[in-house]
Design an enzyme around this catalytic site. Structure first.
Site, PDB file in Angstrom:
ATOM      1  CB  VAL A  15      29.326   6.990  18.708  1.00 29.34           C
ATOM      2  CG1 VAL A  15      30.805   6.723  18.978  1.00 29.34           C
ATOM      3  CG2 VAL A  15      28.846   6.145  17.531  1.00 29.34           C
ATOM      4  CE  LYS A 106      30.891   7.000   8.938  1.00 30.15           C
ATOM      5  NZ  LYS A 106      30.353   5.958   9.762  1.00 30.15           N
ATOM      6  CD  GLU A 130      41.400   1.553  14.067  1.00 31.15           C
ATOM      7  OE1 GLU A 130      42.623   1.677  14.102  1.00 31.15           O
ATOM      8  OE2 GLU A 130      40.804   0.959  13.145  1.00 31.15           O
ATOM      9  CB  VAL A 133      37.632   2.589   8.531  1.00 33.45           C
ATOM     10  CG1 VAL A 133      37.532   1.446   7.530  1.00 33.45           C
ATOM     11  CG2 VAL A 133      37.940   3.892   7.812  1.00 33.45           C
ATOM     12  CB  ILE A 137      37.291  -4.212  12.298  1.00 34.04           C
ATOM     13  CG1 ILE A 137      35.980  -4.993  12.242  1.00 34.04           C
ATOM     14  CG2 ILE A 137      38.451  -5.061  11.800  1.00 34.04           C
ATOM     15  CD1 ILE A 137      35.602  -5.447  10.837  1.00 34.04           C
ATOM     16  CD  GLU A 191      27.081   7.167   8.754  1.00 33.84           C
ATOM     17  OE1 GLU A 191      27.558   8.295   8.913  1.00 33.84           O
ATOM     18  OE2 GLU A 191      27.434   6.186   9.433  1.00 33.84           O
ATOM     19  CE  LYS A 206      32.162   3.154   7.491  1.00 37.18           C
ATOM     20  NZ  LYS A 206      30.933   2.354   7.630  1.00 37.18           N
ATOM     21  N   GLY A 304      27.428   0.119  15.301  1.00 40.75           N
ATOM     22  CA  GLY A 304      26.809  -0.137  16.600  1.00 40.75           C
ATOM     23  C   GLY A 304      27.524   0.602  17.708  1.00 40.75           C
TER      24      GLY A 304
HETATM   25  N1  HSE Z   1      26.438   3.751   9.067  1.00 37.69           N
HETATM   26  C1  HSE Z   1      27.664   3.062   9.221  1.00 37.69           C
HETATM   27  C2  HSE Z   1      27.465   1.625   8.792  1.00 37.69           C
HETATM   28  C3  HSE Z   1      28.108   3.128  10.640  1.00 37.69           C
HETATM   29  O1  HSE Z   1      26.329   1.182   8.679  1.00 37.69           O
HETATM   30  O2  HSE Z   1      28.443   0.920   8.552  1.00 37.69           O
HETATM   31  C4  HSE Z   1      29.511   2.661  10.874  1.00 37.69           C
HETATM   32  O3  HSE Z   1      30.432   3.434  10.189  1.00 37.69           O
END
Ligand code: HSE
Length: 436
Positions: A15, A106, A130, A133, A137, A191, A206, A304
């Site tokens: 990220v 999160k 933002e 979660v 989106i 993760e 989330k 992603g």
């Molecule tokens: N590991 C998380 C997922 C990444 O797969 O949704 C995004 O929060």
């Protein structure tokens, strides 16, 4: 003259590298939209020697993470390293120093959001999240700013990309669970500890954040009933498909008629004509039901590199706009000030009433179907459909799949426990909730 917002980045993995790329690709557009130049001054990483994308300015790297939050030439700390133990104290320190913080963490926000937001408020700092979660989106902004004028009654969605990817690959291509997980990791969805994706922990984080914003309630992950997708077998997916359902990793936050919050994360059978049944791969979606709105659906990439980086950068822009206006705290990040969050009682999962899919492996002997029906009936569980399949002549065992009418979770569990005590029943029995 254009002012500059000086950024200290904590973490430069998938990220963080995406944030650097977007800052480069959208530099002029951002400056003209915000009227503040966004400039990365320091990048804190755990391992300087790790190979990195060419876009990473190596001269800014430091493994002294504290120096990033203490630096006088950093106005906003962007935390994309994840985890609690190291990131938590760093974030707190940055806020105590009056630095704004943008995070994708999160777990930290779900567990310690109230505390951190109070620290931010006390020190005149902004704290935005933002990207924590549903990746790309803009769901938190919608809850916080658009639906501020409405009363949300239910959120229902797919908020973990990795588990949705795994179940989608298993359903569409017959790919093995482990292989699909490795693909999700290679694509950068998972993760650092993928157990959180698989066991529902990430989705519970989330959902706690979403429910807090949607209901103005103090919700933490401990309030969320959580089951992972690791109990879903390929044969459940196939049976469900034949019955007209898809199995999805579902997250639900719902106000019950008695004013409690029903908060749960678990795999669920969803009728194929429901939009959520058609959210595949790493796509996330959240259905919002609200008194005035009616029902709406937000969907898009939930994980992603660039979708998540885009959300992080949108928060940096919010900080920059506040910075330009000499303002902060105009919009509470969780829609209401922390002190105004309510303590709403949580609905006991054992009292939940739903339809269920049950799968038993049983010895293929006379009376077995009658036995199952009798035990279920004795626990007030009524059968809607039942069929037997897969008898093997050598093993003499069969699979029995049952769809129930609406029943209480407690009764379903009691009935399963009693059925599993029978010597002709192989354990474990499988139970998946059917979400209407
Ligand atoms: N590991 C998380 C997922 C990444 O797969 O949704 C995004 O929060």
């Amino acid at each position: 003259m254009t002012r500059t917002l000086r950024i200290g980045l904590l973490g430069c993995g998938v990220v963080g590298t995406g944030v650097l790329q977007l800052l480069r690709d959208h530099r002029e557009r951002l400056t003209s939209r915000v009227d503040v130049a966004l400039e990365v001054r320091r990048i804190g990483v755990r391992d300087i020697a790790r190979p990195r994308d060419a876009i990473v300015p190596t001269k800014l790297l430091t493994d002294d993470l504290t120096s990033v939050v203490e630096a006088d030439d950093v106005d906003v700390v962007v935390e994309v390293m994840g985890g609690l133990d190291v990131a938590g104290p760093l974030m707190r320190r940055a806020l105590e120093r009056g630095k704004h913080v943008v995070t994708a963490n999160k777990a930290l926000i779900a567990e310690y959001g109230s505390d951190l937001l109070e620290v931010a408020h006390a020190h005149g700092a902004d704290l935005y999240f933002e990207a924590a979660v549903a990746g790309g989106i803009p769901i938190l902004r919608v809850l916080r700013e658009s639906l501020v004028s409405d009363r949300v009654t239910r959120l229902r969605g797919v908020v973990n990309g990795t588990s949705n990817y795994i179940l989608s690959r298993m359903a569409q291509e017959g790919v093995d669970f482990e292989v699909a997980l490795r693909e999700a990791q290679a694509a950068g969805y998972a993760e650092a500890d993928p157990a959180l994706d698989i066991n529902g922990g990430d989705a519970a984080h989330k959902l706690a954040i979403l429910a807090t914003l949607a209901f103005g309630a103090r919700v933490t992950p401990a309030n969320v009933y959580t089951e992972g997708i690791d109990t879903v077998a390929a044969e459940d997916i196939a049976f469900a498909r034949n019955l007209g359902y898809a199995i999805k990793p579902l997250a639900v936050a719902r106000e019950t008629p008695s004013g409690q919050l029903d908060l749960r994360v678990h795999p669920a059978l969803i009728p194929r004509d429901n939009a959520l049944a058609n959210i595949h791969d790493a796509i996330n979606a959240v259905q919002i039901d609200a008194a005035a709105l009616g029902s709406g659906l937000l969907s898009g990439p939930g994980a992603g590199q660039l979708p998540t980086a885009m959300s992080v950068l949108s928060d940096i822009v919010d900080v920059a706009r506040n910075y330009a206006a000499g303002a902060h705290g105009r919009v509470p990040p969780r829609a209401v000030r922390e002190v105004r969050l309510a303590d709403i009682p949580v609905h006991d999962i054992l009292e939940l009433r739903a339809r269920y899919y049950l799968r038993f492996s049983v010895a293929d002997r006379p009376g077995v179907l009658g036995f199952l029906a009798t035990v279920l009936g004795a626990h007030d569980v009524s059968i809607e459909q039942m069929f037997q399949e897969g008898r093997s002549d050598e093993m003499r065992w069969a699979t029995v799949v049952i769809l129930t009418h609406r029943a209480r979770e407690r009764d379903i569990r009691d009935a399963i426990a009693e059925i599993e005590r029978d010597e002709y029943v192989y354990r474990p029995a499988h139970r998946i909730l059917i979400e209407e």
